[in-house]
Design a protein around this motif. Structure first.
Motif, short mmCIF file in Angstrom:
data_model
loop_
_atom_site.label_atom_id
_atom_site.label_comp_id
_atom_site.label_asym_id
_atom_site.label_seq_id
_atom_site.Cartn_x
_atom_site.Cartn_y
_atom_site.Cartn_z
N GLU A 1 0.89 -1.22 -0.15
CA GLU A 1 0.14 0.17 0.18
C GLU A 1 1.09 1.39 0.00
O GLU A 1 0.56 2.19 -0.73
CB GLU A 1 -0.90 -0.14 1.36
N MET A 2 2.06 1.08 0.89
CA MET A 2 2.69 2.39 1.04
C MET A 2 3.39 2.49 -0.54
O MET A 2 3.40 3.61 -0.93
CB MET A 2 3.87 2.05 2.00
N TYR A 3 3.77 1.59 -0.99
CA TYR A 3 4.58 1.82 -2.19
C TYR A 3 3.38 2.33 -3.22
O TYR A 3 3.80 3.07 -4.14
CB TYR A 3 5.51 0.58 -2.66
N ILE A 39 0.87 4.10 -2.77
CA ILE A 39 0.98 5.59 -2.51
C ILE A 39 1.88 6.30 -2.97
O ILE A 39 1.76 7.23 -3.82
CB ILE A 39 0.69 5.60 -0.80
N LEU A 40 3.04 5.82 -2.76
CA LEU A 40 4.35 6.62 -3.17
C LEU A 40 4.32 6.88 -4.76
O LEU A 40 4.50 7.66 -5.32
CB LEU A 40 5.59 5.82 -2.64
N ASP A 42 2.07 9.15 -6.06
CA ASP A 42 2.27 10.30 -5.95
C ASP A 42 3.53 10.72 -7.08
O ASP A 42 3.24 11.83 -7.69
CB ASP A 42 2.97 10.44 -4.55
#
Lengths: 458, 614
Positions: B254-256, B258-259, B262
């Motif tokens: 998920e984090m990736y 999101i990144l 972005d």
């Protein structure tokens, strides 16, 4: 511009609900929830002790009331008035309490920052986070509520832990190259974390969500450093206010400085408008027609004020800082970007009466407002570039690019506005004094005409 | 002197000369003493001389004195005092002539000497004063020297002091630097120490914290609890999930994402920005090319190498641009070319603009010269000047006002005012006198003119008379010759005369001027118009009057003409004829005038008489 009647208040605890429907205010140990439009009491809760902190949950369903002295947190539900929840931190004590962004967890910081307890309202589970750092701004949630960054201190080194808020899983943990970390804040887009050192050293570090160091910025050495940090709502700019009385703006691509805004006490630029608040004699006020509503309300208090455009050069009142005391009153201590990114309002603590408003598009000073008394707080309208300022006097000041007005708060006695907060849609402001609060309703059209008239008069 | 003596006194033997010289030097005679005295002091001489001489010659030693003087004189080149003697033995007599000569010469010498002495004295005085002046100068200069020396020493002293100070300051600076260094070191050491202490303290603090934690948490504090009515559902409505590796992985993902999102968002933005910038760039390029291409010919003609090659590049670039538009966004391959071409174009544009600038500045300069555009400086100077002038004018006005006021104040003072009036009158008088003299002069001129006119008129009258006589003679001859023929011829003659008369009448107004003098008295209206014209004419006051009268006269005369009876035409005609003959008169010899003088008077009389008739 209309004013509501005055209600009782204690501890400056008056909050609009995030959905904008309700207004919670605390009076001693009672929590009063009112409807924003009718101002009728919707709910009334009684806590065990005097409330020291109150906070709406993000979904506007719950309100937590913290009583730090007793180490207690009470949570109330708006939908189910009979529902109650009490969290006792016991002998560990309590210094801070806040909601997690999901509105189902409460983070309590114990005394001496021994740990942070995460209480869940959904399950029985309790989580502990050890080694939180005692600092200005040690916890920061991303705006989407997914992640939390926490400043930690382990083995005499600063660390940052990034948690996933949904299940409090540690996502990243890294140490930061700071002497004494003072604060951290996520960019509004939630991808960059700004971490800055204490005032002894000017240093700001920018980390990516995945813990990579993106950039380090240091403006100078051997002097008191950063005092305040603020992200622009678009995450495009990072404003850093420091003890040298300057604001430095970093860009989000190279993280280099774009420009620096010096807060000089003398302004000699015909392009800059300096609004100076001036006392107005009451006779003059009678012939002054710009605030018909105000007059309709009735009794006009003695000392009205108005803004005058000062002629160049203008020298602002400077406060001589006391050199041998800690936390000297110098440097840029408060900053705020307007919601549309176009303006930045700053306050230099050794020029306490002035608010500088900078044009971010042109990267230059736009307007300076000099008040008669020191500025207590200011806040931007969440909807449009409109700044509300209070100075502890019985007036509220509004600035917009069209001009500015000073509005007397009506009512018996002196209503000293110590703080204010905007409603979500920007059509009302809650004005808080020590013992009372009232709402100030701004009809958008009315305000526009007022501004227009002001422009004519000035 | 020896030579001179030999020349002047050849008679003397060399022997005697030597002896005499000898004697004059050896024997300290009173005269030698005297001479020495002369050399020494000149002023007390005159008195000494007399007493000396009185002592020098007595009754007893006359002979000796004479011989001595003789000797002395001969040594000085004077002729001997004694008469020339033939024999040695005979005693020589005193030659009085020689003595007198000698005396005279001596006196002359004395005078010369005195003169010389005087000169020398004055010179001496002069020199003395010069000397004094120079001494003064010297003293002054010496003083100056002294003062400057003192100054110099003072300055040197100051310099020394300053240097000393400088050295001290340098020393101080060095000390300060050292101090700063020391302080910095101290700060650094303190900082390290502080950090160290801090760390130590923090460790202790941490230990304490740990201990407290254990104490507080391990006690199984019953108080630490949450009282809750019932658990609420999660905001998303899902159940809480267990923490597993899976969830961890999911979180990472998920984090990736999101990144990534972005970054993608940012990239998109940057791409858009890039595209827009490219568009602008291309547009600019196009415009540049279009702007520069019309100029292509001229620089080439000038064979300017730089611009020539650059412009050829421009053309290439134009082609390139087309290619580019095909490739559109694949910028990297053409980036270098693009930047190069842009740079070149920019250079061209810059040079062009500079050229234009130069031209403009030239034109501007010329314009300034041509149109007389006043530069600001000039303008300011002018205004300043004007202001000064205004100031002056104001002052003048003020002074004038003051004067006026003063005058007004003093006006009541009768004496001064009368005096002033007198002055005024005197002035006027003078002016009037001048005018009067002018008028007199004018009068004289007029008289002269009149006289000349009269003369001319007389002459004319005479001539006319002569002419008439001639005509009469001619007519008589004609008549005599005609008597032989018929009467018709006589009629012709009459006709001729009539014709000539009419022609004269035409000319009359034109030639009225010469006649004007005669009826002048009439015009003036003076009752006693005597036959003497000379009397009436001087009365004419001015030229303007004269002119007026003249015009009157011309009128008058014309009326006269109209009223003239046939009998009277004759003399009048004659007058007119004489005017016509004026030219011929001038050419006539002057000798004739004299013989007509007698007649002129009669003519004038008759003429005036006739004018008075109407």
């Amino acid at each position: 511009m209309n004013f509501s009647e005055v209600f009782k208040l204690s501890g400056l605890l008056c909050k609009f609900s995030p959905n904008g429907k309700y207004l919670a205010s605390c009076v001693q140990y009672r929590l009063v929830v009112r409807d924003v439009h009718t101002l009728q009491i919707v709910q009334l809760y009684t806590c065990l002790d005097q409330i020291q902190h109150a906070e709406w949950s993000a979904d506007s369903l719950f309100i937590l009331c913290a009583m730090y002295k007793r180490g207690l947190v009470q949570v109330w539900s708006l939908e189910q008035p009979e529902w109650h929840c009490k969290i006792d931190e016991g002998s560990a004590g309590l210094v801070a309490s806040c909601w997690s962004p999901d509105g189902r967890h409460i983070l309590n910081t114990t005394e001496f920052h021994l740990r942070i307890t995460v209480w869940s309202l959904c399950t029985k589970s309790v989580s502990y986070i050890k080694y939180p750092k005692a600092c200005q701004q040690g916890i920061s949630f991303t705006r989407d509520g997914r992640y939390m960054a926490l400043a930690e201190r382990r083995d005499c080194r600063d660390h940052v832990s990034v948690f996933v808020c949904s299940d409090w899983q540690l996502l990243r943990h890294f140490d930061t190259d700071t002497q004494d970390l003072a604060g951290l804040e996520w960019a509004p887009n939630g991808c960059v974390l700004a971490v800055w050192d204490s005032c002894l050293e000017y240093k700001i570090l920018l980390y990516s969500l995945d813990g990579r160091l993106l950039s380090t910025y240091c403006a100078y050495e051997w002097s008191l450093g950063i005092k305040s940090v603020d992200w622009s709502p678009s995450s495009q700019f990072l404003a850093i206010g420091s003890y040298d009385g300057k604001v430095r703006i970093l860009n989000h691509v190279t993280w280099k400085m774009i420009t620096e805004f010096g807060h000089l006490a003398t302004i000699n630029n015909p392009k800059i408008v300096v609004y100076k608040e001036a006392e107005k004699s009451s006779r003059l006020a009678l012939g002054y027609n710009s605030f018909p509503q105000l007059r309709a309300i009735g009794t006009l208090p003695s000392a009205e004020s108005k803004y005058e455009i000062a002629s160049m050069p203008v020298s602002l009142q400077i406060l001589k800082p006391v050199a041998d005391r800690a936390n000297p009153k110098i440097g840029v201590g408060t900053m705020a970007f307007s919601s549309d990114n176009y303006f930045l309002a700053t306050k230099n603590d050794n020029v306490p009466n002035a608010v500088w408003i900078w044009d971010v598009q042109k990267m230059r000073l736009f307007v300076v407002l000099e008040q008669l008394s020191p500025v207590r707080s200011f806040q931007w309208d969440p909807q449009q570039p409109r700044l509300a300022i209070c100075t502890g006097s019985s007036k509220v000041y509004l600035w917009s690019p069209a001009g500015c007005v000073s509005v007397q708060v009506p009512g018996e006695g002196d209503f000293q506005v110590l703080s204010l907060c905007w409603h979500l849609n920007g059509d009302s402001i809650a004005l808080l004094s020590k013992d009372h609060f009232c709402l100030c309703f701004l009809e958008t059209e009315g305000v526009r005409t007022t501004f227009g008239q002001l422009g004519d008069h000035t | 002197m020896g030579d001179w003596m030999t020349v002047t006194d050849p008679a003397l033997s060399s022997e005697s000369k030597i002896t005499s010289q000898y004697t004059s030097e050896t024997k300290m005679s009173p005269s030698s003493l005297y001479s020495q005295q002369v050399l020494c002091s000149s002023i007390p001489l005159s008195k000494n001389v007399h007493s000396f001489f009185s002592a020098f010659c007595t009754e007893e030693n006359i002979e000796q004195s004479i011989s001595y003087l003789d000797q002395e004189l001969t040594t000085f080149g004077f002729p001997s005092l004694y008469e020339d003697s033939k024999g040695k033995e005979t005693k020589r007599g005193l030659n009085v002539v020689a003595v007198l000569n000698c005396m005279n010469e001596l006196l002359i010498l004395q005078r010369k000497n005195l003169l010389a002495q005087e000169n020398v004295e004055t010179q001496n005085l002069k020199l003395g004063s010069d000397m004094g002046h120079l001494q003064n100068c010297y003293a002054k200069l010496k003083e100056q020297l002294e003062t400057s020396r003192r100054e110099m020493s003072g300055l040197q002293e100051r310099d020394r002091q300053l240097q000393c100070k400088n050295r001290n300051l340098h020393q101080l600076l060095k000390n300060e630097k050292d101090e700063v260094q020391k302080l910095q070191n101290i700060i650094a050491s303190r900082a390290t120490q502080y950090n160290h202490d801090m760390k130590r303290k923090e460790r202790e603090y941490n230990k304490l914290k740990e201990r407290l934690h254990q104490l507080v948490m391990n006690k199984k504090d019953k108080k630490i609890a949450m009282e809750i009515l019932n658990y609420v559902g999660r905001a998303d409505g899902k159940r809480g999930s267990w923490r597993t590796d899976k969830t961890e992985a999911r979180n990472e993902d998920e984090m990736y994402t999101i990144l990534l999102s972005d970054y993608e968002y940012r990239q998109k933005q940057i791409l858009m920005e890039n595209a827009e910038l490219k568009k602008v760039l291309q547009q600019m390029k196009k415009e540049m090319i279009s702007l520069l291409s019309p100029q292509k010919q001229r620089p080439r003609e000038r064979t300017d190498d730089n611009t020539g090659t650059a412009l050829s590049d421009v053309e290439e670039d134009a082609g390139e641009m087309n290619r580019e538009s095909i490739w559109d966004l694949s910028c990297e391959t053409v980036r270098e070319q693009l930047t190069n071409s842009i740079r070149k174009q920019w250079r061209i544009l810059k040079s062009h603009v500079e050229k234009l600038d130069n031209q403009v500045s030239k034109v501007h300069l010329e314009g300034v010269n041509d149109e007389d555009v006043i530069s600001r400086q000039d303008h300011e100077q002018e205004t300043e000047k004007l202001e000064v002038e205004i100031q002056q004018c104001k002052e003048m006005i003020k002074t004038q006002q003051q004067l006026l006021q003063q005058q007004l104040a003093t006006a009541c003072d009768d004496d001064t005012s009368s005096l002033l009036r007198d002055c005024y009158l005197l002035e006027e008088k003078e002016r009037l006198k001048e005018e009067w003299s002018l008028l007199k002069e004018q009068k004289k001129n007029f008289e002269k003119e009149r006289r000349s006119f009269i003369e001319a008129a007389i002459r004319l009258g005479l001539e006319r008379k002569a002419f008439e006589e001639e005509r009469a003679i001619w007519l008589k001859q004609q008549f005599l010759s005609m008597t032989n023929f018929d009467l018709q011829n006589s009629e012709n003659v009459k006709l001729f005369s009539a014709f000539s008369g009419s022609s004269d009448r035409d000319n009359h107004t034109v030639h009225s001027r010469p006649r004007a003098r005669k009826p002048h008295s009439v015009a003036n209206g003076s009752p006693n118009c005597t036959s003497k014209l000379t009397k009436s004419l001087p009365a004419s006051p001015s030229t303007s009057d004269f002119c007026q009268t003249r015009s009157c006269v011309s009128e008058h005369s014309s009326i006269n003409i109209l009223n003239i009876t046939p009998e009277e035409t004759k003399p009048n005609q004659v007058g007119r004829e004489c005017t016509n003959l004026k030219w011929s008169v001038a050419s006539r010899p002057a000798s004739q005038e004299g013989c007509y003088n007698g007649r002129s008077l009669t003519y004038a009389n008759s003429h005036i008489h006739k004018d008075n008739l109407p």
